[in-house]
Write an enzyme that holds these catalytic residues in place. Structure first.
Site, PDB file in Angstrom:
ATOM      1  N   CYS A  23      -8.134  -1.208   3.292  1.00  0.00           N
ATOM      2  CA  CYS A  23      -9.085  -1.559   4.356  1.00  0.00           C
ATOM      3  C   CYS A  23      -9.938  -2.736   3.895  1.00  0.00           C
ATOM      4  O   CYS A  23     -10.181  -3.676   4.676  1.00  0.00           O
ATOM      5  CB  CYS A  23      -9.984  -0.371   4.699  1.00  0.00           C
ATOM      6  SG  CYS A  23      -9.232   0.873   5.765  1.00  0.00           S
ATOM      7  N   HIS A  45      -3.265   4.090   2.240  1.00  0.00           N
ATOM      8  CA  HIS A  45      -3.390   3.333   3.492  1.00  0.00           C
ATOM      9  C   HIS A  45      -1.957   2.864   3.755  1.00  0.00           C
ATOM     10  O   HIS A  45      -1.358   2.199   2.891  1.00  0.00           O
ATOM     11  CB  HIS A  45      -4.369   2.167   3.302  1.00  0.00           C
ATOM     12  CG  HIS A  45      -4.546   1.274   4.495  1.00  0.00           C
ATOM     13  ND1 HIS A  45      -5.800   0.984   5.026  1.00  0.00           N
ATOM     14  CD2 HIS A  45      -3.662   0.587   5.246  1.00  0.00           C
ATOM     15  CE1 HIS A  45      -5.666   0.157   6.050  1.00  0.00           C
ATOM     16  NE2 HIS A  45      -4.371  -0.101   6.202  1.00  0.00           N
ATOM     17  N   HIS A  91       1.484   1.352   4.126  1.00  0.00           N
ATOM     18  CA  HIS A  91       1.955   0.008   3.790  1.00  0.00           C
ATOM     19  C   HIS A  91       3.458   0.002   3.617  1.00  0.00           C
ATOM     20  O   HIS A  91       4.059   1.015   3.237  1.00  0.00           O
ATOM     21  CB  HIS A  91       1.259  -0.528   2.536  1.00  0.00           C
ATOM     22  CG  HIS A  91       1.351   0.357   1.335  1.00  0.00           C
ATOM     23  ND1 HIS A  91       0.548   1.458   1.166  1.00  0.00           N
ATOM     24  CD2 HIS A  91       2.152   0.309   0.241  1.00  0.00           C
ATOM     25  CE1 HIS A  91       0.844   2.049   0.018  1.00  0.00           C
ATOM     26  NE2 HIS A  91       1.822   1.372  -0.562  1.00  0.00           N
TER      27      HIS A  91
END
Ligand code: 5GP
Ligand code: ZN
Length: 115
Positions: A6, A96, A98
């Protein structure tokens, strides 16, 4: 939220940008496993494959459009591999979502990226 990707997507942490649009951000992996090693992430936080829902899954198709476009623009005619590590056994280290884009050399028959 204290999430590395982020912060990279928000430009709070520097990265080598390869591509960006409204939905996704792509940048060079800090520890490349191949001559071409680019990470594609959604700008919104999704924890990983298990965080994909009917409400947010459209961004995944946007990311795959971006991968196809970048691979085409880079002329990766020799081929490439797209990998997403999901959870501990796969070696996911950043939670996160990916996708790794790997290219630039023969990649062998097995995926071994991350961890
Ligand atoms: P995973 O192991 O979760 O599938 O992939 C995480 C990837 O993020 C690894 O390939 C690792 O090298 C990369 N990475 C970790 N921290 C950073 C960072 O601060 N900047 C960049 N550009 N890549 C990072
Ligand atoms: Zn995040």
């Amino acid at each position: 939220m204290d999430c590395l990707f982020c912060k990279i997507a928000n430009k709070e942490i520097p990265s080598k940008k390869v591509y960006e649009d409204e939905f996704c951000y792509a940048f060079e992996d800090i520890a490349p496993a191949a001559p071409v090693h680019i990470l594609f992430i959604p700008k919104e936080h999704i924890s990983g494959m298990g965080g994909i829902t009917p409400e947010n899954s459209a961004v995944v198709s946007k990311i795959f459009e971006a991968i196809s476009r970048v691979a085409g623009d880079m002329g990766l005619d020799g081929g490439y591999r797209v990998v997403s590590n999901c959870g501990a056994d796969a070696g996911q280290t950043v939670f996160h979502l990916h996708f790794h884009l790997l290219a630039g050399k023969p990649l062998g028959g097995m995926c071994s990226i991350g961890g």
